[in-house]
Design a protein around this motif. Structure first.
Motif, PDB file in Angstrom:
ATOM      1  N   TYR A  28      54.024   9.755  32.070  1.00  0.00           N
ATOM      2  CA  TYR A  28      53.919  10.340  30.735  1.00  0.00           C
ATOM      3  C   TYR A  28      54.263   9.399  29.583  1.00  0.00           C
ATOM      4  CZ  TYR A  28      53.407  14.873  32.971  1.00  0.00           C
ATOM      5  OH  TYR A  28      52.947  15.920  33.725  1.00  0.00           O
ATOM      6  N   SER A  29      54.823   8.246  29.841  1.00  0.00           N
ATOM      7  CA  SER A  29      55.350   7.411  28.757  1.00  0.00           C
ATOM      8  C   SER A  29      54.278   6.922  27.777  1.00  0.00           C
ATOM      9  CB  SER A  29      56.148   6.232  29.308  1.00  0.00           C
ATOM     10  OG  SER A  29      55.334   5.388  30.085  1.00  0.00           O
ATOM     11  N   LYS A  30      53.136   6.519  28.268  1.00  0.00           N
ATOM     12  CA  LYS A  30      52.106   5.994  27.363  1.00  0.00           C
ATOM     13  C   LYS A  30      51.622   7.069  26.401  1.00  0.00           C
ATOM     14  CE  LYS A  30      47.816   3.411  27.138  1.00  0.00           C
ATOM     15  NZ  LYS A  30      46.751   2.736  27.853  1.00  0.00           N
ATOM     16  N   ALA A  31      51.299   8.228  26.915  1.00  0.00           N
ATOM     17  CA  ALA A  31      50.820   9.320  26.060  1.00  0.00           C
ATOM     18  C   ALA A  31      51.898   9.750  25.073  1.00  0.00           C
ATOM     19  CB  ALA A  31      50.394  10.512  26.907  1.00  0.00           C
ATOM     20  N   MET A  32      53.140   9.825  25.526  1.00  0.00           N
ATOM     21  CA  MET A  32      54.224  10.250  24.645  1.00  0.00           C
ATOM     22  C   MET A  32      54.559   9.175  23.612  1.00  0.00           C
ATOM     23  SD  MET A  32      54.701  13.314  25.467  1.00  0.00           S
ATOM     24  CE  MET A  32      53.367  13.846  26.514  1.00  0.00           C
ATOM     25  N   PHE A  69      54.446  20.432  32.119  1.00  0.00           N
ATOM     26  CA  PHE A  69      55.565  19.548  31.793  1.00  0.00           C
ATOM     27  C   PHE A  69      55.199  18.672  30.602  1.00  0.00           C
ATOM     28  CE2 PHE A  69      57.744  15.474  32.090  1.00  0.00           C
ATOM     29  CZ  PHE A  69      59.067  15.898  32.061  1.00  0.00           C
ATOM     30  N   GLY A  70      53.951  18.211  30.549  1.00  0.00           N
ATOM     31  CA  GLY A  70      53.503  17.361  29.449  1.00  0.00           C
ATOM     32  C   GLY A  70      53.642  18.035  28.093  1.00  0.00           C
ATOM     33  N   SER A  71      53.288  19.310  28.001  1.00  0.00           N
ATOM     34  CA  SER A  71      53.408  20.001  26.713  1.00  0.00           C
ATOM     35  C   SER A  71      54.869  20.246  26.364  1.00  0.00           C
ATOM     36  CB  SER A  71      52.607  21.303  26.696  1.00  0.00           C
ATOM     37  OG  SER A  71      53.108  22.221  27.635  1.00  0.00           O
ATOM     38  N   TRP A  72      55.711  20.514  27.360  1.00  0.00           N
ATOM     39  CA  TRP A  72      57.156  20.672  27.139  1.00  0.00           C
ATOM     40  C   TRP A  72      57.744  19.358  26.633  1.00  0.00           C
ATOM     41  CZ3 TRP A  72      61.531  18.741  29.921  1.00  0.00           C
ATOM     42  CH2 TRP A  72      62.739  19.383  29.650  1.00  0.00           C
ATOM     43  N   LEU A  73      57.391  18.261  27.278  1.00  0.00           N
ATOM     44  CA  LEU A  73      57.882  16.949  26.888  1.00  0.00           C
ATOM     45  C   LEU A  73      57.362  16.557  25.509  1.00  0.00           C
ATOM     46  CD1 LEU A  73      59.443  14.366  27.612  1.00  0.00           C
ATOM     47  CD2 LEU A  73      57.377  13.565  28.794  1.00  0.00           C
ATOM     48  N   LYS A  74      56.125  16.907  25.221  1.00  0.00           N
ATOM     49  CA  LYS A  74      55.527  16.577  23.927  1.00  0.00           C
ATOM     50  C   LYS A  74      56.309  17.222  22.784  1.00  0.00           C
ATOM     51  CE  LYS A  74      50.986  16.749  21.700  1.00  0.00           C
ATOM     52  NZ  LYS A  74      49.612  17.226  21.902  1.00  0.00           N
ATOM     53  N   LYS A  75      56.761  18.457  22.982  1.00  0.00           N
ATOM     54  CA  LYS A  75      57.574  19.123  21.958  1.00  0.00           C
ATOM     55  C   LYS A  75      58.875  18.364  21.722  1.00  0.00           C
ATOM     56  CE  LYS A  75      55.776  23.763  22.516  1.00  0.00           C
ATOM     57  NZ  LYS A  75      56.030  25.147  22.899  1.00  0.00           N
TER      58      LYS A  75
END
Length: 185
Positions: free
Chosen positions: A32-36, A74-80
């Motif tokens: 997830y690091s690159k997208a985040m 998880f990606g949407s949770w992390l994005k927030k």
């Protein structure tokens, strides 16, 4: 209405992280690091600050992983978490939204450029980076991150109408920037 549970494709990695597996944390970071980082960069507009935000967000996510309930990916949770950390970073550097009254500014009519080459992705990206922080944050959250104006208002602590005004003014300013000579081919 019953809460819907979302089955994340990386749930096995998330479960290992919840058990304290450091390798799983690194694996999740790699996933997830690159997208985040890109989310953070669009909001902060500063490479070093975006890196700091990314690290802060992952630390926060790993500390609060027990709160992740699989109601969304998880990606949407992390994005927030990343969005909130990026906004907090901007607040720390004491940037404020561009002052305005609470009236909703009428939508700026979409302008057509005579030469479509002015809209090359790199030119638009550079033009967005030139926007004042308040404009850039609202524009990025709305256009690029998919937030609606009510959500933006909640996250930034402003009214929905202020978010709409900021967005409208950001579009207008972006059009002005795109007309500058350095953005022409």
């Amino acid at each position: 209405m019953e809460a819907v549970s979302y089955q994340d494709v990386n749930s096995h990695v998330i479960d290992r992280c919840k058990e304290g597996d450091n390798r799983a944390q690194y694996e999740l970071y790699k996933l997830y690091s690159k997208a985040m980082f890109n989310v953070s960069m669009r909001i902060t507009n500063d490479y070093a600050e975006a890196e700091d935000v990314l690290q802060e967000a992952f630390i926060s996510a790993f500390r609060n992983l027990h709160a992740f309930k699989s109601e969304a990916s998880f990606g949407s949770w992390l994005k927030k978490i990343v969005v909130n950390a990026a906004i907090n970073a901007i607040r720390k550097r004491r940037s404020e939204l561009v002052p305005m009254d609470e009236q909703v500014v009428a939508e700026v009519a979409d302008e057509q450029f005579e030469d479509d080459s002015e809209w090359k992705v790199d030119n638009v990206r550079r033009a967005i980076q030139k926007l004042p922080d308040g404009y850039r944050v609202v524009l990025s959250l709305y256009l690029l991150e998919g937030f609606d104006h009510a959500e933006i208002g909640e996250v930034l602590g402003i009214t929905e109408s202020t978010s709409k005004s900021q967005y409208s003014r950001a579009k207008k300013k972006l059009l002005e920037i795109m007309k500058e000579p350095q953005f022409s081919v």
